[in-house]
Design an enzyme around this catalytic site. Sequence first.
Site, short mmCIF file in Angstrom:
data_model
loop_
_atom_site.label_atom_id
_atom_site.label_comp_id
_atom_site.label_asym_id
_atom_site.label_seq_id
_atom_site.Cartn_x
_atom_site.Cartn_y
_atom_site.Cartn_z
CE LYS A 23 -4.83 -0.38 1.42
NZ LYS A 23 -5.71 -0.01 2.66
CD GLU B 262 -19.71 -5.87 7.34
OE1 GLU B 262 -18.88 -5.11 6.83
OE2 GLU B 262 -19.75 -6.96 6.81
NE ARG C 33 -21.67 -6.46 3.21
CZ ARG C 33 -20.37 -6.86 2.64
NH1 ARG C 33 -19.44 -6.02 3.14
NH2 ARG C 33 -20.30 -7.46 1.65
#
Length: 617
Positions: free
Chosen positions: A279, A365, A393
């Site tokens: 990243k 979730e 979700r």
Amino acid sequence: MVPLLPTINDPADLRKLDRPQLKQLADEVRACVLDNVSRTGGHLSSNLGTVELTVALHYVFNTPEDRIVWDVGHQTYPHKILTGRRERMPTLRQLGGISGFPQRTESAYDTFGTAHSSTSISAALGMALAAQQKGEERHAIAVIGDGAMTAGMAFEALNNAGVHDDARLLVVLNDNDMSISPPVGALNRYLAQLMSGQFYAAAKHVGKSVLKAAPPLFELAKRFEQQAKGMVVPATLFEKFGFNYIGPIDGHDLESLIPTLENIKQLKGPQFLHVVTKKGQGYKLAEADPVAYHGPGKFDPSVGLVKPATAPKRSFTQVFGQWLCDMAAQDGRLVGVTPAMREGSGMVEFHQRFPDRYHDVGIAEQHAVTFAAGLACEGLKPVVAIYSTFLQRAYDQLIHDVAIQNLPVVFALDRAGLVGADGATHAGAYDIAYLRCIPNMALACPADEAECRQLLTTAYEQNHPVAVRYPRGAGVGTEPALTLQGLPYGKGELRRQGRRIAILAFGTLLYPALQAAEGLDATVVNMRWAKPLDLALLLEVAQSHDCIVTVEEGAVMGGAGSAVAEALQQAQLLRPVLQLGLPDRFIEHGDPAKLLAAAGLDAQGIAQSITQRFGAA
């Protein structure tokens, strides 16, 4: 060197380049990403890390005929630049500009919308099997980040895909050892162990430093590495799912990426390519702190992120984070749960101060909610910090595992209402409608920062599930008290006494409602709770006024205004009710104030809607 990027208007142009030119192109794409994100704000670290992978995929595969599904979609800026949207990058995430995520309506190259994570393998498998059924020879590629691989949905898709031996499906695991928050869980540990093996390190070193001058030997060494890994490392998890596992390979080395992808292109059946990227690659500041540069605002790339000269107003997220720490210090039963959003939900300090009571469950979730239910069963007091749009979700778990059993779980719903630049996929527009219909659930709507802290305390004091919804960013700037004093459960307050028209405000739209009421001489009520409604206050106001107006930053269909209309009908008290809220359409990205104004939810819009319906004061 003559710039290459201005000549690339679509991937067909990219495929005309010679292989040695691709490194230069990648450098130019990376510079383009950095330049534009520094001007508009947006996701930076993830996009700097996917430049070479994006170039390689579009170079090898015949896009858009071959489908690429990006997961999570915030890593697609290089993809947008190479697929005809380079000149529109200055409009990124701006009102009327291009989205920060893939959108099917924006480009034929955006084959699937992905702003929530872990959906790519399911979608790509559907595309691959559809092509097979239609007799079409094309590939479907899912590019999934390592953080997204922590979600159960990704493994459900792997489990399904592994039995389709002829599907032209490629799953590319973009392993950058960093989701938005630090990666967690057994899968991350497994990948780390796989990557730390001495065999891989030695093979890569020998291959690059000794054999690269002799391409046949280099290719032989790479094939030997792929064969030998089966003897050195146990069969991978992904092979057990029925995939042909390849990797890990350096995701920034085009000389490794392109030949590998070209070989995979010739194979049938589910393929799994493990690519390791960094990243922030190519921008030292982002490499050193990828979390800070995950989604920065505007900044000077030569300087980097700097602290503002004056402290900004405290955000609702920060208010929640401080409350969580204060309540945890007072009550040892409190535990904090987050689905991979430690930073976004304001839980960094809580994690540092109470590490044994902090649980990051990954991008999962559904598991987060049921895990919290299990904690509550044993007498603990779980607080689930979750975005409004992410709780969608876990709706079944909310009903089946928490509400039916009436367990005392507190849901801190961040990003309620419009979220600005992230657009429709992240807007918390539906939580009032989807929560208020669930028995045993309660829902608080604080109007400002001070009320947010107080209503979190009230929610925590209850012995049943309660959600507290609050928006992204700061409110009007009211300073929360240092105490942990709650407000009366299910009770609102009269904020302005007027005549004829009563405005019932839910949440932060109280303040534009107060402004609108001045010119109308209207009464304003801060309702505070969408469920339970303060029926006594509602009926008192309805009996003394001719008209009722409800104002909420949520879907008007089924929202708090609907709750008011239902309550009045049940009480057989007939009054005209004007319900103001978010319209029945998806609201795209843009400045939040402009979006609210466009929806008629600023002071001027509220006043105008009331005047049109009920006349002037």
